[in-house]
Design a protein around this motif. Sequence first.
Motif, PDB file in Angstrom:
ATOM      1  N   GLN A 324      47.387  29.068  29.940  1.00 37.72           N
ATOM      2  CA  GLN A 324      46.260  27.635  30.300  1.00 37.72           C
ATOM      3  C   GLN A 324      45.089  28.588  30.884  1.00 37.72           C
ATOM      4  O   GLN A 324      45.052  29.873  31.172  1.00 37.72           O
ATOM      5  CB  GLN A 324      46.853  27.198  31.501  1.00 37.72           C
ATOM      6  N   VAL A 325      44.040  27.594  30.200  1.00 35.88           N
ATOM      7  CA  VAL A 325      42.612  28.591  30.521  1.00 35.88           C
ATOM      8  C   VAL A 325      42.706  28.359  32.310  1.00 35.88           C
ATOM      9  O   VAL A 325      42.140  26.927  32.631  1.00 35.88           O
ATOM     10  CB  VAL A 325      41.347  27.918  30.055  1.00 35.88           C
ATOM     11  N   LEU A 326      41.980  29.552  33.001  1.00 32.31           N
ATOM     12  CA  LEU A 326      41.831  29.211  34.194  1.00 32.31           C
ATOM     13  C   LEU A 326      40.845  29.431  35.009  1.00 32.31           C
ATOM     14  O   LEU A 326      39.568  31.040  34.250  1.00 32.31           O
ATOM     15  CB  LEU A 326      42.754  30.206  35.221  1.00 32.31           C
ATOM     16  N   ILE A 327      39.390  29.130  35.104  1.00 31.59           N
ATOM     17  CA  ILE A 327      38.262  29.196  35.641  1.00 31.59           C
ATOM     18  C   ILE A 327      37.829  29.093  36.770  1.00 31.59           C
ATOM     19  O   ILE A 327      38.604  28.481  37.843  1.00 31.59           O
ATOM     20  CB  ILE A 327      37.367  28.598  35.118  1.00 31.59           C
ATOM     21  N   GLY A 328      37.232  30.344  37.683  1.00 24.57           N
ATOM     22  CA  GLY A 328      37.013  30.033  39.022  1.00 24.57           C
ATOM     23  C   GLY A 328      35.345  30.628  38.962  1.00 24.57           C
ATOM     24  O   GLY A 328      35.030  30.703  38.345  1.00 24.57           O
ATOM     25  N   PHE A 329      34.941  30.149  40.726  1.00 25.07           N
ATOM     26  CA  PHE A 329      33.857  30.411  40.982  1.00 25.07           C
ATOM     27  C   PHE A 329      33.913  31.802  41.986  1.00 25.07           C
ATOM     28  O   PHE A 329      34.442  32.294  42.782  1.00 25.07           O
ATOM     29  CB  PHE A 329      32.965  29.674  41.299  1.00 25.07           C
ATOM     30  N   ALA A 330      32.319  32.139  41.990  1.00 26.34           N
ATOM     31  CA  ALA A 330      32.245  33.104  42.747  1.00 26.34           C
ATOM     32  C   ALA A 330      31.209  32.837  43.445  1.00 26.34           C
ATOM     33  O   ALA A 330      30.260  32.743  42.978  1.00 26.34           O
ATOM     34  CB  ALA A 330      32.300  34.352  42.630  1.00 26.34           C
ATOM     35  N   ALA A 331      30.759  32.240  44.653  1.00 28.04           N
ATOM     36  CA  ALA A 331      29.567  32.568  44.950  1.00 28.04           C
ATOM     37  C   ALA A 331      29.360  34.281  46.106  1.00 28.04           C
ATOM     38  O   ALA A 331      29.801  34.360  46.829  1.00 28.04           O
ATOM     39  CB  ALA A 331      29.353  31.723  46.440  1.00 28.04           C
ATOM     40  N   GLU A 332      27.836  34.567  45.928  1.00 24.67           N
ATOM     41  CA  GLU A 332      27.916  35.535  46.373  1.00 24.67           C
ATOM     42  C   GLU A 332      26.570  35.988  46.580  1.00 24.67           C
ATOM     43  O   GLU A 332      25.643  35.546  46.242  1.00 24.67           O
ATOM     44  CB  GLU A 332      28.205  36.740  44.779  1.00 24.67           C
ATOM     45  N   SER A 333      25.911  36.463  47.512  1.00 21.90           N
ATOM     46  CA  SER A 333      24.695  37.171  48.214  1.00 21.90           C
ATOM     47  C   SER A 333      24.183  38.657  47.808  1.00 21.90           C
ATOM     48  O   SER A 333      22.875  38.697  48.072  1.00 21.90           O
ATOM     49  CB  SER A 333      25.000  37.223  49.870  1.00 21.90           C
ATOM     50  N   SER A 334      25.644  39.195  47.499  1.00 25.99           N
ATOM     51  CA  SER A 334      25.176  40.867  46.569  1.00 25.99           C
ATOM     52  C   SER A 334      26.254  41.026  45.894  1.00 25.99           C
ATOM     53  O   SER A 334      27.165  40.767  45.854  1.00 25.99           O
ATOM     54  CB  SER A 334      25.416  41.643  47.909  1.00 25.99           C
ATOM     55  N   LYS A 335      25.685  42.584  45.570  1.00 22.97           N
ATOM     56  CA  LYS A 335      26.924  42.615  44.474  1.00 22.97           C
ATOM     57  C   LYS A 335      27.578  42.201  43.503  1.00 22.97           C
ATOM     58  O   LYS A 335      28.912  41.482  43.073  1.00 22.97           O
ATOM     59  CB  LYS A 335      27.757  43.647  44.517  1.00 22.97           C
ATOM     60  N   HIS A 336      26.127  40.917  42.608  1.00 22.68           N
ATOM     61  CA  HIS A 336      26.738  39.967  42.148  1.00 22.68           C
ATOM     62  C   HIS A 336      28.302  40.296  40.976  1.00 22.68           C
ATOM     63  O   HIS A 336      29.570  39.757  41.002  1.00 22.68           O
ATOM     64  CB  HIS A 336      26.053  38.981  41.567  1.00 22.68           C
ATOM     65  N   GLU A 337      27.748  40.809  40.015  1.00 23.69           N
ATOM     66  CA  GLU A 337      28.801  41.145  38.923  1.00 23.69           C
ATOM     67  C   GLU A 337      29.382  41.945  39.675  1.00 23.69           C
ATOM     68  O   GLU A 337      30.810  42.075  38.896  1.00 23.69           O
ATOM     69  CB  GLU A 337      27.594  42.193  38.156  1.00 23.69           C
ATOM     70  N   ALA A 338      29.838  42.861  40.208  1.00 21.16           N
ATOM     71  CA  ALA A 338      30.886  43.687  40.513  1.00 21.16           C
ATOM     72  C   ALA A 338      31.844  42.904  41.746  1.00 21.16           C
ATOM     73  O   ALA A 338      33.380  42.874  41.245  1.00 21.16           O
ATOM     74  CB  ALA A 338      30.681  45.059  42.117  1.00 21.16           C
ATOM     75  N   GLU A 339      31.341  41.854  42.114  1.00 22.05           N
ATOM     76  CA  GLU A 339      32.510  41.127  42.844  1.00 22.05           C
ATOM     77  C   GLU A 339      32.967  39.888  42.061  1.00 22.05           C
ATOM     78  O   GLU A 339      34.789  39.598  42.538  1.00 22.05           O
ATOM     79  CB  GLU A 339      31.456  40.168  44.459  1.00 22.05           C
ATOM     80  N   GLY A 340      32.059  39.679  41.134  1.00 28.56           N
ATOM     81  CA  GLY A 340      33.051  38.614  40.305  1.00 28.56           C
ATOM     82  C   GLY A 340      34.065  39.183  39.446  1.00 28.56           C
ATOM     83  O   GLY A 340      35.071  39.129  38.759  1.00 28.56           O
ATOM     84  N   LYS A 341      33.746  40.969  38.869  1.00 25.90           N
ATOM     85  CA  LYS A 341      34.606  41.450  37.851  1.00 25.90           C
ATOM     86  C   LYS A 341      35.849  41.541  39.100  1.00 25.90           C
ATOM     87  O   LYS A 341      37.215  41.497  38.741  1.00 25.90           O
ATOM     88  CB  LYS A 341      34.306  42.334  37.487  1.00 25.90           C
ATOM     89  N   ARG A 342      35.666  41.185  39.599  1.00 28.50           N
ATOM     90  CA  ARG A 342      36.850  42.229  41.151  1.00 28.50           C
ATOM     91  C   ARG A 342      37.682  40.948  41.432  1.00 28.50           C
ATOM     92  O   ARG A 342      38.845  41.200  41.161  1.00 28.50           O
ATOM     93  CB  ARG A 342      36.566  42.637  42.642  1.00 28.50           C
ATOM     94  N   LYS A 343      36.333  40.033  41.895  1.00 27.98           N
ATOM     95  CA  LYS A 343      37.487  38.586  41.520  1.00 27.98           C
ATOM     96  C   LYS A 343      38.186  38.228  40.318  1.00 27.98           C
ATOM     97  O   LYS A 343      39.535  37.398  40.442  1.00 27.98           O
ATOM     98  CB  LYS A 343      36.507  37.391  42.448  1.00 27.98           C
ATOM     99  N   LEU A 344      38.217  38.042  39.162  1.00 26.86           N
ATOM    100  CA  LEU A 344      38.352  37.862  37.712  1.00 26.86           C
ATOM    101  C   LEU A 344      40.012  38.518  37.335  1.00 26.86           C
ATOM    102  O   LEU A 344      40.713  37.852  37.109  1.00 26.86           O
ATOM    103  CB  LEU A 344      37.084  38.030  36.413  1.00 26.86           C
ATOM    104  N   LEU A 345      39.521  39.575  38.188  1.00 25.40           N
ATOM    105  CA  LEU A 345      40.764  41.093  38.279  1.00 25.40           C
ATOM    106  C   LEU A 345      42.105  40.370  38.998  1.00 25.40           C
ATOM    107  O   LEU A 345      43.020  40.117  38.947  1.00 25.40           O
ATOM    108  CB  LEU A 345      41.079  42.386  38.656  1.00 25.40           C
ATOM    109  N   ALA A 346      41.607  39.772  40.229  1.00 28.06           N
ATOM    110  CA  ALA A 346      42.011  39.843  42.225  1.00 28.06           C
ATOM    111  C   ALA A 346      42.898  38.804  41.649  1.00 28.06           C
ATOM    112  O   ALA A 346      44.280  38.464  41.872  1.00 28.06           O
ATOM    113  CB  ALA A 346      41.400  39.959  42.985  1.00 28.06           C
TER     114      ALA A 346
END
Length: 414
Positions: A324-346
Amino acid sequence: MQWTAAIQWPIEMRGKKILFGVCGSIAAFKAAGWVHTLTKEGAQVQVLMTSAAARFVTPLTFTALSGSPAQSEMFAGDMAHIALSAATDIILIAPATAQTIARLAQGLADDLLAAAVLSSPAPVVICPAMNSRMLDHPATQRNLRILREFGYTVVEPECGRLACGEEGAGRLAEWDTVREVLLSLLTTQDLAKQQVLITAGPTREPLDPARFLSNRSSGKMGYALARTAKRRGATVTLISGPVALEPPPGVQVVRVETGLEMAEAVSQYAPTASIVVKAAAVADFRPAAFSVEKIKKTTTEPLLELTPNPDILAELGRTRRASQVLIGFAAESSKHEAEGKRKLLAKNADMIVVNDILGQDTGFDVDTNQVTLITQDSIEQLDLLSKEETADRIWNKALSLLDSKRRQYGIEQI
Ligand code: CTP
């Protein structure tokens, strides 16, 4: 910011040649508005009127709105019906009267519109509008069945107050519904057979009968995802928090209020989905207790005790099928890419769509977005686009993720 109006209109409509047949019904006045909108969205509209239509709205109105002379004359001497119908992407007949529906069902070519339909290989969309007894009559119902057998798309008329003063079925369908039918016919159905689940909007966490905790999500991105997925042929379930948006036509909407209700609904619908997109802004916390009585003002400083809501995306990441393909969003105000990568793994997602909530034209409640798509092996920053175009890019990426999973795990029947 350079935001031209053209960006927000679907690319599928731009430059498309639409033969717009208008018949003799009071609803012909609505057709004038539709011609105006289609032309504004970049389509090339050629209006063909029956002689009865010209008694309701003058050809001059349609000529002015479409920028091309409205035609009805069969014997203009230049084989107009052949020339018109050959260069057409889609034929729309609205309003379609019982009379014209009957003529088309019999394959008659007794006026320019009927002859153009008969000589064209283009898809035909019929929008009936008439008195409900005329609509219910077995002759009309049989004629509509015949048109469906020809492969024409019949957009069901709506119920309501009719021009004759009666209540019933027979009102011309709403433009939003018809527009989506046109766009579907002009769009590659690359999400056909996909069952997609989308969450959208905020959640509300009640504190007492008058108050709740919530956030500024408008739901626009999630609704754009639902609309575009449906347009591309998917079967769509949209689990929506409280928003002020009209549900996209043809989408199953499940309304929820709280994070717990959203978690419950997601657990019910996710197992059968091939793609899940969690665009909702779920409240991370809810009041630890709900007060049945309205909380009164006090002289002391009040303390609000909160308790965490379940992380729905993380829970899906733990329990989903690998295919199954699972896609999330990340609403960020700073460190966008790092936070996106962190949430992808977490959260064990296949993709995180990061958006900047502080950016101009990319935050809450606007029609545009600028996002970065982060997967395990790619980072792609998109331009500032309409939310519908952003949604289309997300679906493109989702399809390629689905494709590689299918190569890895084989096609699974759900
Ligand atoms: N999400 C979820 N359930 C929650 C919170 C978030 O399913 N209780 C999902 C959102 O729908 C989104 C993704 O997780 O797809 C990321 O949401 P976001 O609010 O950006 O991240 P959080 O995990 O809440 O982390 P933080 O607020 O600390 O940035």
